[in-house]
Write an enzyme that holds these catalytic residues in place. Sequence first.
Site, PDB file in Angstrom:
ATOM      1  N   ASP A  81       0.960  -1.410  -0.025  1.00  9.52           N
ATOM      2  CA  ASP A  81       0.178  -0.035  -0.219  1.00  9.52           C
ATOM      3  C   ASP A  81       0.950   1.143   0.085  1.00  9.52           C
ATOM      4  OD1 ASP A  81       0.021   1.454   2.957  1.00  9.52           O
ATOM      5  OD2 ASP A  81       0.154  -0.715   3.117  1.00  9.52           O
ATOM      6  N   SER A  82       0.395   2.339  -0.667  1.00 10.01           N
ATOM      7  CA  SER A  82       1.031   3.667  -0.647  1.00 10.01           C
ATOM      8  C   SER A  82       2.387   3.660  -1.146  1.00 10.01           C
ATOM      9  CB  SER A  82       0.859   4.192   0.983  1.00 10.01           C
ATOM     10  OG  SER A  82       1.092   5.674   0.874  1.00 10.01           O
ATOM     11  N   ALA A  83       3.655   3.975  -0.127  1.00 11.25           N
ATOM     12  CA  ALA A  83       4.765   3.926  -0.571  1.00 11.25           C
ATOM     13  C   ALA A  83       5.216   2.732  -0.861  1.00 11.25           C
ATOM     14  CB  ALA A  83       5.760   4.772   0.481  1.00 11.25           C
TER      15      ALA A  83
END
Length: 304
Positions: free
Chosen positions: A145-147
């Site tokens: 997720d995300s980074a």
Amino acid sequence: MRQISTILPPERAWGLWASRQIVARVMDTFGPSLAGTDVEQVDVCLPDGRRVVGEWVRSATRTATDETRAIYYVHGSGYALCSPRTHRRLTAWLSRLTGLPVFCVDYRLAPRHRFPTAADDVRAGWDWLTTQCDLDPERMVIAGDSAGGHLAVDMLLQPGVPHPAALALLSPLYDLTFALARARETLRDDPAIRAADAARLIGLYCAGMDLNHHRLTLDVAGGRRMPPTLIQAGGAEMLQADARTLAADIRSAGGTSELQIWPDQVHVFQALPRLTPEAVPAMRKITAFIADALRHNTADRVAG
């Protein structure tokens, strides 16, 4: 959250500490249950001396967890905020739904550890799984997720890295300049964070680096073809623009990418089922995608 992130300076030790505490509290308060979860801590060294730290998460309620397959999870939150501990409820839920063990790598965080430390740790984790744990990469799925999405895609672009059966990304960060996010922000404010504040957080990891570096600005459209990919993003978050662009670039390189934008949902809403009921059907979609990818990969190998 948007107002809080505005007044907490990530460049100051107290601001970063407070941000970490708030994110951890939100994940614990609104995350799924940890009941029936077994956690095994890992701290090992590869033969070449690289260290791998992380944790295996398994569902103790599943009587027949398939140990020949696994999920490699790369957590997000700006290279600076989170850990396998903050994401344990999410990885435990993923294990419970899929019946698979999940290994979440504990990569070192900024600002103490800057680029490419996190990327190196993520690669070390994957190398450990595929060379020391007797796990076939084609019987594994990488999720993040995300980074963590940026870290996973960066790793899979590197020559010689064995690809998994599939890739599942939740609100992936793709454009570290945040130009895409800023353009999206002109249309609708992200309820959790401003693009400018997110860029300051990412700056802790990328300090002193030209963001045009090929490991930061990723050439997915012109690089290695990605494995079959599922991308989910919230309709209320600024990173939905990153999700759309990444999906398009994967297809441009000849890969397959399913993009799901969930209306009015926030960043990584899948981790917060006690806050948003849409997390449940979203996770079911992820579970079905993983099962289908592993089933097709096995069938293709048998047919071959």
